[in-house]
Design a protein around this motif. Structure first.
Motif, mmCIF file in Angstrom:
data_model
loop_
_atom_site.group_PDB
_atom_site.id
_atom_site.type_symbol
_atom_site.label_atom_id
_atom_site.label_comp_id
_atom_site.label_asym_id
_atom_site.label_seq_id
_atom_site.Cartn_x
_atom_site.Cartn_y
_atom_site.Cartn_z
ATOM 1 N N ALA A 109 54.717 32.829 27.842
ATOM 2 C CA ALA A 109 54.367 32.161 26.473
ATOM 3 C C ALA A 109 53.920 33.284 25.339
ATOM 4 O O ALA A 109 53.696 32.854 24.095
ATOM 5 C CB ALA A 109 53.431 30.945 26.670
ATOM 6 N N ASN A 110 53.410 34.402 25.731
ATOM 7 C CA ASN A 110 52.966 35.115 24.804
ATOM 8 C C ASN A 110 53.570 36.274 24.386
ATOM 9 O O ASN A 110 54.960 36.563 24.976
ATOM 10 C CB ASN A 110 51.196 35.413 24.997
ATOM 11 C CG ASN A 110 51.409 36.350 26.408
ATOM 12 O OD1 ASN A 110 52.102 36.445 27.088
ATOM 13 N ND2 ASN A 110 50.003 36.746 26.692
ATOM 14 N N THR A 111 53.093 37.284 23.735
ATOM 15 C CA THR A 111 53.608 38.710 23.338
ATOM 16 C C THR A 111 54.826 38.915 22.322
ATOM 17 O O THR A 111 55.145 39.912 22.156
ATOM 18 C CB THR A 111 53.858 39.598 24.652
ATOM 19 O OG1 THR A 111 55.007 39.187 25.225
ATOM 20 C CG2 THR A 111 52.785 39.511 25.443
ATOM 21 N N GLY A 112 55.301 37.588 22.050
ATOM 22 C CA GLY A 112 56.173 37.650 20.982
ATOM 23 C C GLY A 112 57.325 38.900 20.777
ATOM 24 O O GLY A 112 58.230 38.919 21.647
ATOM 25 N N CYS A 113 57.158 39.498 19.734
ATOM 26 C CA CYS A 113 58.380 40.505 19.389
ATOM 27 C C CYS A 113 58.507 41.604 20.430
ATOM 28 O O CYS A 113 59.391 42.455 20.428
ATOM 29 C CB CYS A 113 57.922 40.803 17.918
ATOM 30 S SG CYS A 113 58.345 39.808 17.039
ATOM 31 N N VAL A 114 57.232 41.816 21.113
ATOM 32 C CA VAL A 114 57.331 42.961 22.257
ATOM 33 C C VAL A 114 57.367 42.281 23.516
ATOM 34 O O VAL A 114 56.893 42.988 24.553
ATOM 35 C CB VAL A 114 56.213 43.776 21.962
ATOM 36 C CG1 VAL A 114 54.881 42.996 22.443
ATOM 37 C CG2 VAL A 114 56.415 45.245 22.453
ATOM 38 N N SER A 115 57.582 41.212 23.525
ATOM 39 C CA SER A 115 57.754 40.315 25.059
ATOM 40 C C SER A 115 58.722 41.045 25.926
ATOM 41 O O SER A 115 58.563 41.059 27.147
ATOM 42 C CB SER A 115 57.960 39.099 24.985
ATOM 43 O OG SER A 115 59.028 38.865 24.407
ATOM 44 N N PHE A 116 59.841 41.793 25.672
ATOM 45 C CA PHE A 116 60.689 42.470 26.337
ATOM 46 C C PHE A 116 60.176 43.451 27.246
ATOM 47 O O PHE A 116 60.431 43.467 28.332
ATOM 48 C CB PHE A 116 61.790 42.964 25.521
ATOM 49 C CG PHE A 116 63.004 43.585 26.193
ATOM 50 C CD1 PHE A 116 63.728 42.681 27.147
ATOM 51 C CD2 PHE A 116 63.067 45.039 26.367
ATOM 52 C CE1 PHE A 116 64.921 43.418 27.816
ATOM 53 C CE2 PHE A 116 64.052 45.624 26.857
ATOM 54 C CZ PHE A 116 64.956 44.853 27.863
ATOM 55 N N VAL A 117 59.164 44.367 26.448
ATOM 56 C CA VAL A 117 58.499 45.469 27.185
ATOM 57 C C VAL A 117 57.541 44.756 28.312
ATOM 58 O O VAL A 117 57.328 45.239 29.224
ATOM 59 C CB VAL A 117 57.763 46.250 26.235
ATOM 60 C CG1 VAL A 117 56.991 47.176 27.063
ATOM 61 C CG2 VAL A 117 58.911 47.076 25.285
#
Length: 333
Positions: A109-117
């Motif tokens: 549910a978190n980390t948004g734009c860098v969630s891929f990493v």
């Protein structure tokens, strides 16, 4: 820890293409660089779903790699701004759509734009601590059509930046394209700098007559820009150190893509030539977390991923509360 490889990526882009006139904007007009939108972006329509977007991208990837979601996926990780129903994530419905029963299903549910990493890091940890050997990492962005296309919201400067799309990637516990390092940061001092509001004063879950939008004031914009310009090169250099790779030996750079200013400043700071910084801002706008797997697919299609090349994947989310980077050596063998 066992070696994990980033084997491939695929995307799904909604067919609905929206031009700048939809927002009453000229993409070349003067204004704050943070809100200078691209000429085109994709928007989801009412009948498109989070699960449907991931399924389309996954079927494309599975066909390309010759794998079966039913047989060859031990872990499913997803990240999306919204899911299709309240209270539940997308993972279980995605398993039903793909007819698979992985060992692990987690909706991040978190980390948004860098969630891929962050999902790459989570997949590696799960592989190291269990019998899982493969992972499907899924990023969806659909706030363009669901929030920023509202008749009132779309006239705000920020509305022209987001585009919609989905990117997925396949990770395997082998040495084909090894992930040499992953570095992540959590910076809670910036957690409340990104705010959602509506002019009626209601909170996001309350009934309201006015639409939601991001609350950017000049001071907040200035601090986010200053923070973001330095944060991403810093965390990418940290990942390079962990991989024992001098930053000047990077062959390709993939980042999240908030706007032209960030993209330019990041590659200048790292000394990466423009043609080696893979992004799709002009075609797709800010794809949030989906930008990384979408750009990875583009790099492969353009023939930029050559044997032995080193790829840096990095970025930050929201107002800087999370940042992360990974170094991948392509076709190391």
């Amino acid at each position: 820890m066992s070696v994990m490889s980033l084997v491939g990526a695929a995307s799904y882009m909604p067919p609905n293409v929206v031009g700048s006139s939809f927002f009453g904007q000229d993409p070349d007009a003067a204004g704050h660089d943070m809100f200078r939108g691209p000429r085109h972006r994709h928007h989801v329509t009412e009948d498109e779903t989070t699960v449907g977007m991931i399924e389309k991208a996954t079927r494309k990837l599975a066909g390309r790699l010759g794998i079966s979601p039913k047989r060859d996926v031990d872990i499913i990780l997803t990240n999306a701004p919204f899911h299709d129903t309240c209270f539940t994530g997308s993972g279980a419905s995605l398993c039903r759509a793909l007819d698979c029963e992985p060992m692990w299903v987690i909706d991040l549910a978190n980390t948004g734009c860098v969630s891929f990493v962050f999902m790459m890091e989570l997949a590696r940890s799960l592989m190291a601590s269990s019998a899982a050997r493969t992972a499907l990492v899924c990023n969806v962005q659909h706030t363009g059509g669901r929030i920023f296309a509202h008749p009132e919201t779309r006239l705000k400067p920020q509305a022209a930046i987001p585009g919609d799309g989905c990117g997925v990637a396949y990770l395997v516990a082998n040495g084909e394209n090894p992930v040499r390092s992953i570095v992540t940061r959590t910076q809670p001092e910036f957690a409340d700098d990104m705010r959602v509001r509506c002019d009626g004063g209601q909170r996001w879950w309350e009934m309201r007559d006015t639409p939601l939008y991001m609350d950017f004031n000049p001071d907040r914009i200035a601090s986010i820009v200053k923070r973001g310009i330095t944060l991403v090169p810093e965390v990418i250099r940290d990942a390079c150190r962990a991989a024992e790779l001098p930053p000047e030996e990077l062959d390709l750079l993939i980042t999240n893509q908030p706007n032209r200013t960030f993209l330019e400043k990041w590659r200048q700071s790292l000394g990466v030539a423009e043609e080696r910084h893979v992004h799709s801002f002009e075609e797709h706008g800010n794809l949030f977390g989906a930008a990384m797997p979408v750009s990875l697919e583009a790099a492969a299609q353009q023939g930029l991923l050559r044997a032995g090349s080193h790829l840096a994947i990095g970025g930050f989310s929201h107002a800087g509360d999370y940042a992360g980077a990974a170094i991948v050596e392509w076709n190391a063998s």
